[in-house]
Write a protein that holds these residues in place. Structure first.
Motif, PDB file in Angstrom:
ATOM      1  N   UNK A 125       0.806  -1.218   0.000  1.00 29.32           N
ATOM      2  CA  UNK A 125       0.000   0.000   0.000  1.00 29.32           C
ATOM      3  C   UNK A 125       0.837   1.266   0.000  1.00 29.32           C
ATOM      4  N   UNK A 126       2.044   1.174   0.507  1.00 32.09           N
ATOM      5  CA  UNK A 126       2.915   2.343   0.584  1.00 32.09           C
ATOM      6  C   UNK A 126       4.207   2.038  -0.162  1.00 32.09           C
ATOM      7  N   UNK A 127       4.360   2.498  -1.402  1.00 29.63           N
ATOM      8  CA  UNK A 127       5.534   2.149  -2.201  1.00 29.63           C
ATOM      9  C   UNK A 127       6.851   2.641  -1.600  1.00 29.63           C
ATOM     10  N   UNK A 128       6.800   3.683  -0.783  1.00 32.81           N
ATOM     11  CA  UNK A 128       8.033   4.191  -0.192  1.00 32.81           C
ATOM     12  C   UNK A 128       8.458   3.394   1.037  1.00 32.81           C
ATOM     13  N   UNK A 129       7.603   2.492   1.508  1.00 33.40           N
ATOM     14  CA  UNK A 129       7.920   1.665   2.666  1.00 33.40           C
ATOM     15  C   UNK A 129       8.659   0.423   2.190  1.00 33.40           C
ATOM     16  N   UNK A 130       9.873   0.264   2.634  1.00 26.56           N
ATOM     17  CA  UNK A 130      10.705  -0.880   2.217  1.00 26.56           C
ATOM     18  C   UNK A 130      11.309  -1.545   3.448  1.00 26.56           C
ATOM     19  N   UNK A 131      10.550  -2.428   4.098  1.00 25.47           N
ATOM     20  CA  UNK A 131      11.054  -3.062   5.311  1.00 25.47           C
ATOM     21  C   UNK A 131      12.179  -4.047   5.007  1.00 25.47           C
ATOM     22  N   UNK A 132      13.182  -4.058   5.870  1.00 31.79           N
ATOM     23  CA  UNK A 132      14.330  -4.937   5.684  1.00 31.79           C
ATOM     24  C   UNK A 132      14.196  -6.234   6.469  1.00 31.79           C
ATOM     25  N   UNK A 133      13.233  -6.315   7.350  1.00 31.24           N
ATOM     26  CA  UNK A 133      13.115  -7.470   8.236  1.00 31.24           C
ATOM     27  C   UNK A 133      12.266  -8.595   7.670  1.00 31.24           C
ATOM     28  N   UNK A 134      11.584  -8.382   6.566  1.00 24.69           N
ATOM     29  CA  UNK A 134      10.657  -9.381   6.031  1.00 24.69           C
ATOM     30  C   UNK A 134      11.413 -10.591   5.496  1.00 24.69           C
ATOM     31  N   UNK A 135      10.963 -11.766   5.892  1.00 25.27           N
ATOM     32  CA  UNK A 135      11.519 -13.022   5.407  1.00 25.27           C
ATOM     33  C   UNK A 135      10.376 -13.928   4.969  1.00 25.27           C
ATOM     34  N   UNK A 136      10.231 -14.067   3.653  1.00 22.27           N
ATOM     35  CA  UNK A 136       9.189 -14.943   3.117  1.00 22.27           C
ATOM     36  C   UNK A 136       9.440 -16.389   3.531  1.00 22.27           C
ATOM     37  N   UNK A 137      10.691 -16.794   3.504  1.00 25.06           N
ATOM     38  CA  UNK A 137      11.059 -18.174   3.823  1.00 25.06           C
ATOM     39  C   UNK A 137      10.689 -18.505   5.265  1.00 25.06           C
ATOM     40  N   UNK A 138      10.956 -17.589   6.178  1.00 22.05           N
ATOM     41  CA  UNK A 138      10.637 -17.818   7.587  1.00 22.05           C
ATOM     42  C   UNK A 138       9.144 -18.064   7.765  1.00 22.05           C
ATOM     43  N   UNK A 139       8.314 -17.220   7.165  1.00 22.35           N
ATOM     44  CA  UNK A 139       6.862 -17.362   7.296  1.00 22.35           C
ATOM     45  C   UNK A 139       6.397 -18.649   6.618  1.00 22.35           C
TER      46      UNK A 139
END
Length: 164
Positions: A125-139
């Protein structure tokens, strides 16, 4: 469930499909209404949004299957689970984003898979938001592990649960 053609897996699959369709429909209506009524000029990125929906569905299916087996043996678990998961709204980054938390809370809450899903949805929803903590593999690992555990428990104990 006494009909021989209906198995426990059919009931679980039907429930999963019904809940997913209901959740997607409600969220679509709610988000579309908000976007139409509020002049927000949002630029949607559907890739992260769909990924967040899929990862959230995997976590929900896994938690639901495991809880189904546990509640079958310990009905009080329904109340315990309800009380234990109330703080998830705060601990999943829905109200306060991950980056605004103190470093100690950030390092602790990064183990909450819902924090990753919330960050991924926010990124859509917010293109300027770029989180570094997201891990698709972990989820994925957490969600698929819960699904496997829940299916194994229900496969092994479905008759005992039905006969209670």
């Amino acid at each position: 469930m006494t009909y021989p053609a209906v198995s426990w897996l059919d009931a679980v699959a039907g429930r999963i499909i019904l809940n997913m369709l209901t959740s997607v429909t409600v969220s679509y209506i709610l988000l579309a209404t908000i976007l139409v009524l509020v002049d927000s000029r949002v630029v949607l990125s559907f890739g992260p949004i769909f990924q967040a929906y899929i990862l959230c569905a995997l976590l929900g299916i896994g938690a639901g299957l495991v809880n189904c087996a546990i509640i079958g043996f310990f009905p009080v678990w329904r109340t315990i689970w309800s009380v234990a998961t109330r703080p998830l709204m705060l601990a999943s980054g829905v109200i306060v984003i991950h980056e605004d938390l103190p470093p100690f809370a950030q390092s602790l809450l990064v183990y909450n898979p819902l924090m990753h899903v919330t960050g991924l949805m926010r990124e859509g929803f917010y293109p300027m938001y770029a989180p570094q903590y997201i891990s698709h593999i972990y989820v994925l690992v957490i969600g698929l592990s819960l699904i496997a555990l829940g299916l194994m428990l229900l496969r092994r104990f479905n008759q005992e649960i039905l006969n209670r």
